[in-house]
Design an enzyme around this catalytic site. Structure first.
Site, PDB file in Angstrom:
ATOM      1  N   HIS A  83      -4.601   8.308  13.101  1.00  0.00           N
ATOM      2  CA  HIS A  83      -3.906   8.540  14.368  1.00  0.00           C
ATOM      3  C   HIS A  83      -2.631   9.369  14.183  1.00  0.00           C
ATOM      4  O   HIS A  83      -2.085   9.892  15.147  1.00  0.00           O
ATOM      5  CB  HIS A  83      -3.615   7.221  15.093  1.00  0.00           C
ATOM      6  CG  HIS A  83      -2.574   6.372  14.471  1.00  0.00           C
ATOM      7  ND1 HIS A  83      -2.853   5.335  13.620  1.00  0.00           N
ATOM      8  CD2 HIS A  83      -1.231   6.401  14.575  1.00  0.00           C
ATOM      9  CE1 HIS A  83      -1.736   4.755  13.239  1.00  0.00           C
ATOM     10  NE2 HIS A  83      -0.743   5.390  13.798  1.00  0.00           N
ATOM     11  N   ASP A 121      -9.151   4.342  10.651  1.00  0.00           N
ATOM     12  CA  ASP A 121      -7.805   4.877  10.843  1.00  0.00           C
ATOM     13  C   ASP A 121      -7.209   5.443   9.545  1.00  0.00           C
ATOM     14  O   ASP A 121      -6.048   5.223   9.238  1.00  0.00           O
ATOM     15  CB  ASP A 121      -6.862   3.826  11.431  1.00  0.00           C
ATOM     16  CG  ASP A 121      -5.582   4.457  11.993  1.00  0.00           C
ATOM     17  OD1 ASP A 121      -5.627   5.637  12.370  1.00  0.00           O
ATOM     18  OD2 ASP A 121      -4.543   3.765  12.031  1.00  0.00           O
ATOM     19  N   GLY A 166       6.549   5.787  13.227  1.00  0.00           N
ATOM     20  CA  GLY A 166       6.919   6.826  12.274  1.00  0.00           C
ATOM     21  C   GLY A 166       6.615   6.411  10.849  1.00  0.00           C
ATOM     22  O   GLY A 166       6.505   7.239   9.948  1.00  0.00           O
ATOM     23  N   SER A 220       3.838   5.007  10.097  1.00  0.00           N
ATOM     24  CA  SER A 220       2.379   5.039   9.999  1.00  0.00           C
ATOM     25  C   SER A 220       1.920   5.891   8.827  1.00  0.00           C
ATOM     26  O   SER A 220       2.375   7.022   8.650  1.00  0.00           O
ATOM     27  CB  SER A 220       1.775   5.620  11.278  1.00  0.00           C
ATOM     28  OG  SER A 220       2.149   4.871  12.399  1.00  0.00           O
ATOM     29  N   MET A 276     -21.012   2.113  24.808  1.00  0.00           N
ATOM     30  CA  MET A 276     -21.149   0.691  25.153  1.00  0.00           C
ATOM     31  C   MET A 276     -20.028   0.209  26.052  1.00  0.00           C
ATOM     32  O   MET A 276     -18.918   0.734  26.024  1.00  0.00           O
ATOM     33  CB  MET A 276     -21.151  -0.150  23.872  1.00  0.00           C
ATOM     34  CG  MET A 276     -22.288   0.132  22.931  1.00  0.00           C
ATOM     35  SD  MET A 276     -22.209  -0.929  21.453  1.00  0.00           S
ATOM     36  CE  MET A 276     -20.734  -0.291  20.653  1.00  0.00           C
TER      37      MET A 276
END
Length: 388
Positions: free
Chosen positions: A122, A152, A231, A233, A291
């Site tokens: 992300h 991720d 930040g 991440s 779904m």
């Protein structure tokens, strides 16, 4: 006529739900990290001869570097990642690349040509250009090697001339609650780059469900109370030996909540980034459907479904060229089990699909089509789309 109107309403509802599922993003904040590299020295004194029948030897234990020494040595392997995206100007037809966000990353491998960086997906998602900000203040254009929205994680590479330190991965399976950990990163952006925080492992093997851009997924994570902020991440969670034992990815960002951060364990990170480096993506079995949770669909749209069906997923879209399309799975079908295992939610379906099946396997789906119970077999293919 009423039945046709009802079906049209169902399709419009499912279209809305499907778009929300496929277009969803992480709902929790993310974390950052750092590494600490330990060095040790052994100071062995000369052997002292005694009159006894044995020899006495003075020894000294290995002494670890201080926390500040380790942070200083590892900081150059912690980088900032800047995400640039195109911004359209409504006053002219030109598109301009502007900074959209920033995060953190860890240099984990350097070869003759490139330095490889692991970060969160992300952090780089939607980027038209990526830059890496180094400890020296230099900026290097980064190339995307591979990415995987569901886990991720992403891998970037830059010219090796910009890197001189790579951090090693440790064994996350050896972690225990109470083990000390350190995080170094860029909270709130590059203005606070190199921020160091310390804490402990609060818990291991936590399960937390997160909405990603590839759908909802149940993460197995390490919980820590080391301070992490937006930040951070993509940064590393580091053990007392100076090894990366997790990639910080999530935090619970609610008023009054502190010290609840989560990292992807290193033992799960390693095989995923190796596959991304090799193939550019993580290949998983692919059904070919969008779904929606059965619980999200109003009961008025499910009047034909038997009352005994309490859980499952409803098919909101079907790729006609996929395994599902070729096997005959249809819009509005309700999947209740795979290979005899009950499926109560989209998260359970993905978990079973990716953990128990592989590309090329034939899966048996139990499906309700209205009140009719069907069994449909589909041979799973590989396709890295955002649906399943």
């Amino acid at each position: 006529m009423n039945n046709e109107n009802n079906k049209g309403s169902v399709k419009r509802f499912l279209s809305t739900i499907s778009a929300g599922v496929i277009g969803s993003i992480l709902t929790l904040g993310v974390v950052m990290n750092t590494n600490i590299i330990q060095k040790s020295s052994a100071d062995n004194s000369p052997v002292i001869e005694e009159s006894a029948a044995y020899t006495l030897e003075q020894t000294s234990a290995k002494s670890d570097l201080s926390l500040s020494d380790m942070v200083e040595q590892s900081s150059s392997a912690i980088v900032g990642i800047v995400n640039f995206q195109n911004s359209d100007n409504r006053f002219n037809s030109e598109s301009k690349s502007v900074q959209s966000g920033s995060g953190s990353g860890v240099i984990y491998k350097i070869d003759k040509h490139y330095a490889y960086i692991v970060t969160n997906n992300h952090v780089i998602e939607g980027a038209t250009k990526l830059e890496v900000s180094l400890e020296s203040g230099e900026r290097a254009t980064a190339e995307l090697v591979g990415k995987d929205a569901l886990s991720d994680l992403a891998v970037l590479k830059i010219d090796a001339k910009y890197a001189d330190t790579a951090l090693k991965f440790g064994d996350s399976d050896t972690l225990r609650a109470g083990d000390p950990v350190v995080a170094i990163g860029n909270p709130l952006g590059l203005d606070f780059s190199g921020t160091v925080t310390q804490g402990i492992v609060s818990a291991v093997n936590r399960s937390i469900t997160v909405k990603t851009s590839a759908g909802e997924w149940e993460f197995n994570v390490i919980q820590t109370d080391a301070a992490i902020n937006p930040g951070n991440s993509g940064g590393a969670l580091i053990n007392s030996a100076g090894e990366v034992i997790g990639i910080n990815s999530l935090k619970i960002a609610e008023k009054g909540v502190e010290g609840l951060g989560f990292a992807i364990p290193s033992n799960e990170v390693i095989p995923l980034i190796e596959e991304m480096t090799k193939n550019g993506q993580v290949e998983r079995p692919y059904i070919g459907i969008g779904m929606a949770e059965l619980s999200e669909v109003p009961q008025m749209y499910l009047q034909e479904l038997p009352n005994s069906v309490k859980g499952g997923v409803i098919v909101a879209s079907v790729d006609p060229e996929s395994a599902a399309g070729k096997a005959g799975i249809q819009l509005e079908d309700v999947i209740t089990s795979i290979n005899g295992t009950d499926i109560k939610s989209s998260t359970e379906l993905r978990k079973f699909l990716y953990s128990n099946l592989k590309i090329g396997d034939t899966a048996t789906f139990t499906i309700y089509r209205g009140a009719k119970l069907l069994t449909i077999e589909a041979t799973l293919t590989s396709n890295n789309k955002s649906s399943n």
